[in-house]
Design an enzyme around this catalytic site. Structure first.
Site, mmCIF file in Angstrom:
data_model
loop_
_atom_site.group_PDB
_atom_site.id
_atom_site.type_symbol
_atom_site.label_atom_id
_atom_site.label_comp_id
_atom_site.label_asym_id
_atom_site.label_seq_id
_atom_site.Cartn_x
_atom_site.Cartn_y
_atom_site.Cartn_z
ATOM 1 N N LYS A 164 0.811 -1.211 0.000
ATOM 2 C CA LYS A 164 0.000 0.000 0.000
ATOM 3 C C LYS A 164 0.851 1.271 0.000
ATOM 4 C CE LYS A 164 -4.106 -1.966 2.220
ATOM 5 N NZ LYS A 164 -5.094 -1.831 3.310
ATOM 6 N N GLU A 165 2.091 1.162 0.444
ATOM 7 C CA GLU A 165 3.016 2.295 0.462
ATOM 8 C C GLU A 165 4.283 1.881 -0.305
ATOM 9 O OE1 GLU A 165 1.576 4.003 4.804
ATOM 10 O OE2 GLU A 165 3.307 2.679 4.687
ATOM 11 N N ASP A 192 7.710 -0.856 9.475
ATOM 12 C CA ASP A 192 6.977 -1.740 10.380
ATOM 13 C C ASP A 192 6.764 -3.124 9.794
ATOM 14 O OD1 ASP A 192 6.715 -0.391 12.715
ATOM 15 O OD2 ASP A 192 4.535 -0.257 12.661
ATOM 16 N N ASP A 242 5.173 11.374 7.247
ATOM 17 C CA ASP A 242 4.621 10.145 6.696
ATOM 18 C C ASP A 242 5.405 9.792 5.441
ATOM 19 O OD1 ASP A 242 2.713 9.874 8.656
ATOM 20 O OD2 ASP A 242 1.150 10.901 7.511
ATOM 21 N N ASP A 283 -1.560 11.785 16.870
ATOM 22 C CA ASP A 283 -1.195 13.194 16.768
ATOM 23 C C ASP A 283 -2.197 14.071 17.520
ATOM 24 O OD1 ASP A 283 -3.175 12.425 15.010
ATOM 25 O OD2 ASP A 283 -2.522 13.726 13.383
#
Length: 761
Positions: A134-135, A164, A317, A474
């Site tokens: 996804k990233e 991660d 991010d 956050d």
């Protein structure tokens, strides 16, 4: 200009002398302040009139008779009164972000005149990624490389990448990214003062760093060489994705079950001083809670505290790349400005802006009401909230310090520090020497800092670091760790070049999933007896307006309830021939006031330009979001608070997808599921009620109530039909693959038919 932007004087033993020039300035838009407050006063008066009229109607219905019809009308009036009060409550909280708008200016030239480059404080950049599917690694590489190329001394800058998933593909991409940055990209950006340090965007044409044709000619040869190396980097990463020896050694199961691994990536061929790059894959086990992004950031804080120990930290991010090399110096202008009150600034927040926004932006992805409006208003109170990415923060504030007291008094024993921060001797030593890197640490010891068991019995996630009690770390960390402890913040909105640019989801399902996660996480905090902003006494004592601002986001999901009422009760009453609004004129005025206030916000954020498209898109998405993400967010938060299940963390895909429909202003319903069902059902119900209600009214022989009393109901229903047209089109008119899934359409029609039958019965 505020007092803080003027010259101050410092008393001396014999005389007073002028202080150095201010490194930053704050400007108050007084005309906007007056306008916002005037519009708020008018709207409050109109809404109070509507609620008062409804209260009188409720009393009248209660004394008229005890028939079933009268009791039903009472219930409807009570529901609508509660809906109006809920909307008024959330609206009132939102006005804190419009109370005192300010803008800021940074003066990096003054900073460099006062502080030599070699004396600037260290900065650690923390980048987080969680899923290589996804990233994609290429996007992560662009973020890492752009951070390494910031306009800051290389020896004072370190970049840490948290993976991660523990993916060997991401590790390989990080190694290749460092080699490219060290040998080509960072030296190229420094030599030619490149403004955009983001390779993908720079080579796509964002190269306004060139100064005329002669400058472009001088750069052409080296740019071509660096671009060739970048294309090779992209090809190597793509080849690695298809290499079974790499992808075959890692499976999706290992995302939640792998050892800790830390690697300081080095390249001996670098000629110039290059920022360090440290890869961190914290240990993941299914039996251990990993606390999502907050857990990853805390692991990076510990590792970076032992390796470089910078007093300031930039959080990014993986999809929020640096679009300007100037952000570090701009942030330091605020963080190092020693005007009164001294040392109270905890972090500098930059706006989250996006490179792939459509000019139509049908999903309101721009988040204009946050970064283009309310963050300016809250900057005039005590500062904007922490916003997930693109902020520079003090390490000691994250560790638990306050503006008036260190987190580690001189008398603090080592044993007590280890109780709070863990058993690492090197980490404890770094606490006693902020800003000074400790001696080299063995890789095995660094990996231990990223293990699952390290935080057991410590204060990490509670009294130290990013907080764990909410999935929106956050939002929660911002007011609990900083503002409730006396810290303030600043909002830096550089123009015309944004400091950071991210990417937005381009199909509706991803947008709603993302919003659902935000809504459920913030609502869980808002209604918590222990953590609610309205129950946080230190925050309330420091600033009621700031507590209201945090409460606004904490309770924003509650808008689902009144929108649900407005999507059902006017239809029910129209079909039964019952006027729902006792005072149509006051109702219309209050509704118009709300629309005009929203339009004024959009115009101000567009520098006075009347942007009806943005206004309409935000109106439409606000209703759609309320009936989907906010509604399911309320359900999810309730389940979490009742202990029914753990809160899901749905990662939004950053992978490249076909965004042509979004760019063309057409809704993409690909992948939509039950999350869309309430909105589609109520859209069908509303359209059917308009037809049935109008036919019933026109064919009725008696109209004792008069059509005027039904005008607000008809208008609201027609307005709702206009807002929901993309849903109706996606269900009944479109035949492309991105239409509303047929099963959702069929179920929506069936549910609407049942509700319509119940109304007519």
């Amino acid at each position: 200009m505020e007092d803080g932007a003027e010259k101050a004087t410092t008393p001396d033993s014999s005389s007073s002398q002028a202080a150095p020039p201010a490194l930053s300035a704050v400007y108050v838009n007084r005309r906007l302040v007056a306008g916002n407050r005037a519009m708020a006063a008018v709207h409050v008066a109109l809404v109070a009139t509507v609620i008062g009229q409804r209260a009188l109607a409720l009393l009248s219905a209660g004394t008229s008779s005890a028939s079933p019809a009268s009791r039903s009308l009472q219930v409807q009036h009570v529901a609508m009164a509660l809906a109006d009060l809920t909307l008024l409550f959330v609206w009132a909280l939102s006005q804190s972000g419009l109370w005192r708008p300010v803008t800021r200016a940074a003066f990096p030239g003054r900073l460099l005149a006062a502080v030599p480059r070699g004396a600037l404080p260290r900065v650690d950049v923390l980048v987080v990624t969680a899923d290589p599917d996804k990233e994609p690694p290429l996007g992560v590489v662009n973020t890492v490389v752009s951070a390494m190329a910031l306009d800051y001394p290389g020896g004072k800058l370190s970049v840490y990448l948290s993976d991660d998933a523990g993916s060997p593909l991401t590790l390989l991409a990080a190694r290749k990214a460092y080699a490219f940055a060290a040998r080509a990209w960072v030296p190229f950006c420094r030599r030619h003062s490149v403004q955009c340090p983001w390779p993908d965007r720079y080579f796509a044409g964002d190269d306004d760093d060139a100064d005329g044709d002669r400058r472009r000619e001088e750069l052409a040869e080296e740019r071509a060489r660096v671009r060739k190396l970048y294309e090779k980097l992209k090809a190597d990463i793509e080849a690695a994705k298809n290499d079974e020896t790499i992808s075959g050694s890692w499976s999706k199961d290992k995302r939640q079950n792998h050892d800790a691994y830390v690697e300081i990536i080095e390249d001996g061929d670098g000629v110039e001083e290059i920022p360090a790059l440290v890869y961190v894959a914290r240990e993941k086990r299914r039996a251990w809670p990993h606390h999502f992004k907050a857990g990853a950031l805390n692991a990076l804080l510990r590792v970076s505290g032992v390796v470089s120990n910078a007093p300031y930290v930039l959080v990014l991010d993986c999809d929020m790349a640096c679009n300007s090399r100037a952000s570090a110096l701009d942030a330091m202008c605020f963080l190092l400005d020693r005007r009164p009150p001294p040392d109270s600034l905890a972090f500098v927040q930059f706006p989250q802006l996006f490179h792939n926004l459509s000019h139509k932006d049908i999903y309101a992805n721009e988040l204009r009401y946050i970064f283009g409006t309310r963050w300016f208003g809250l900057d005039g109170v005590r500062g904007p909230p922490l916003s997930g990415s693109g902020f520079y923060v003090r390490r000691d504030a994250l560790y638990g310090a306050t503006p008036t007291a260190d987190f580690m008094p001189d008398a603090t024993a080592v044993a007590e520090l280890k109780t709070r921060f863990g058993h690492s001797d090197r980490l404890v030593a770094s606490l006693r020497s902020p800003g000074v890197p400790p001696e080299a640490e063995a890789m095995m010891s660094l990996a231990a800092l990223a293990s699952c068991a390290y935080e057991a019995g410590t204060a990490w996630g509670a009294g130290v670091g990013f907080m764990y009690q909410s999935v929106v770390e956050d939002y929660f960390t911002g007011f609990q760790r900083f503002f409730a402890r006396g810290w303030t913040s600043a909002y830096c909105y550089p123009e015309p070049r944004p400091a950071f640019l991210g990417s937005v989801p381009t199909n509706l399902n991803d947008v709603l999933v993302q919003n659902k996660r935000w809504m459920s996480g913030m609502l869980a905090v808002g209604v918590s007896r222990r953590h609610s902003p309205l129950a946080c006494r230190p925050l309330l004592r420091a600033s009621l307006l700031q507590a209201m601002a945090y409460a606004y986001f904490g309770f924003a999901a509650l808008c689902a309830v009144p929108v649900l009422c407005y999507a059902t009760l006017p239809q029910l009453c129209l079909l039964r021939g019952v006027p729902l609004f006792p005072c149509p004129a006051a109702t219309a005025a209050a509704f118009a006031s709300s629309l005009l206030q929203h339009m004024a916000e959009v115009c101000v954020s567009r520098r006075g330009r009347l942007d009806l498209r943005t206004w309409w898109n935000e109106q439409r998405f606000w209703v759609l979001n309320a009936l989907t993400a906010q509604l399911f967010g309320c359900v999810s938060a309730a389940q979490e608070l009742l202990g029914a299940r753990a809160l899901d963390f749905d990662l939004t895909s950053k992978a490249a997808v076909d965004g042509s429909l979004y760019q063309d202003g057409v809704f993409d319903f690909t992948g939509c599921s039950a999350l869309l069902l309430p909105a589609t059902t109520l859209s069908v119900l509303n359209a059917a009620a308009i037809v049935a209600g109008t036919w019933k009214m026109s064919s009725s022989s008696s109209s004792s109530s008069g059509g005027f009393h039904f005008a607000p109901q008809l208008f609201l229903m027609c307005y709702g039909a206009a807002l929901s047209y993309p849903l109706l089109e996606g269900m009944f008119l479109r035949r492309d693959p991105a239409r509303v899934p047929p099963r959702i359409t069929a179920l929506s029609v069936a549910l609407a038919a049942v509700l319509l039958a119940a109304m007519l019965g």
